[in-house]
Design a protein around this motif. Structure first.
Motif, PDB file in Angstrom:
ATOM      1  N   TYR A  22       0.835  -1.209   0.000  1.00 59.61           N
ATOM      2  CA  TYR A  22       0.000   0.000   0.000  1.00 59.61           C
ATOM      3  C   TYR A  22       0.869   1.257   0.000  1.00 59.61           C
ATOM      4  N   CYS A  52      -9.371   2.700   3.454  1.00 62.25           N
ATOM      5  CA  CYS A  52      -8.892   1.983   2.265  1.00 62.25           C
ATOM      6  C   CYS A  52      -9.433   0.555   2.202  1.00 62.25           C
ATOM      7  N   THR A  53      -9.440  -0.131   3.336  1.00 62.84           N
ATOM      8  CA  THR A  53      -9.933  -1.512   3.326  1.00 62.84           C
ATOM      9  C   THR A  53     -11.429  -1.566   3.064  1.00 62.84           C
ATOM     10  N   ARG A  56     -11.803  -0.958  -0.673  1.00 66.59           N
ATOM     11  CA  ARG A  56     -11.447  -2.182  -1.394  1.00 66.59           C
ATOM     12  C   ARG A  56     -12.559  -3.210  -1.269  1.00 66.59           C
ATOM     13  N   LEU A  62      -7.655  -0.564  -6.835  1.00 66.04           N
ATOM     14  CA  LEU A  62      -6.509   0.114  -6.246  1.00 66.04           C
ATOM     15  C   LEU A  62      -6.132   1.401  -6.980  1.00 66.04           C
ATOM     16  N   ILE A  65      -8.302   4.068  -5.613  1.00 64.78           N
ATOM     17  CA  ILE A  65      -7.920   4.448  -4.244  1.00 64.78           C
ATOM     18  C   ILE A  65      -6.673   5.324  -4.302  1.00 64.78           C
TER      19      ILE A  65
END
Length: 145
Positions: A22, A52-53, A56, A62, A65
């Motif tokens: 990451y 972020c998780t 996702r 990704l 993000i």
């Protein structure tokens, strides 16, 4: 209190490898600090990782993000762009939830059908025909392309 990468991995359930990935991919909104050569994380990084998780898990790729993180790093002038990105993603998530609800409805109908069959002792004469045709017939639909 600063946390090491191992402590963050333990708290978040993400692997050390994923945390390094990451960081390398530019998914953090702020650079990960280093003390004595070691990565250290604070509450802000933990909150960002949670975001972020969740993004996702909701299907955000990704690269998107990363784009979002870049916009955050650029500051307040990018609020409208961030809002637009999140609105677009919300539309995709809403469509996916509707699709999954349709799948759940179908599976629930099938469960009810089998439960009724078993509750009737399994001797329903309608079940004597082809099991493939019986299972498919009530659910025939146009396939979306």
């Amino acid at each position: 209190m600063p946390l090491t990468i191992g402590q963050v991995a333990e708290r978040t359930g993400l692997s050390v490898h994923t945390l390094r990935f990451y960081e390398k991919e530019g998914l953090f909104a702020m650079p990960v600090r280093r003390v004595g050569g070691q990565r250290v994380y604070g509450e802000a990084e933990l909150e960002w990782l949670y975001l972020c998780t969740r993004l996702r898990a909701s299907g955000m790729p990704l690269p998107m993000i990363r784009e979002y993180a870049e916009l955050v790093r650029e500051g307040p002038a990018t609020v409208e762009a961030r809002l637009s990105l999140l609105r677009d993603h919300r539309e995709r998530v809403t469509a996916r939830v509707a699709e999954l609800q349709g799948c759940l409805d179908l599976v629930s109908r099938k469960v009810a059908m089998y439960e009724e069959h078993l509750a009737a002792g399994g001797d329903d004469p309608l079940w004597a025909g082809s099991h493939l045709a019986r299972d498919a017939e009530p659910e025939r639909r146009e396939f979306r392309r």
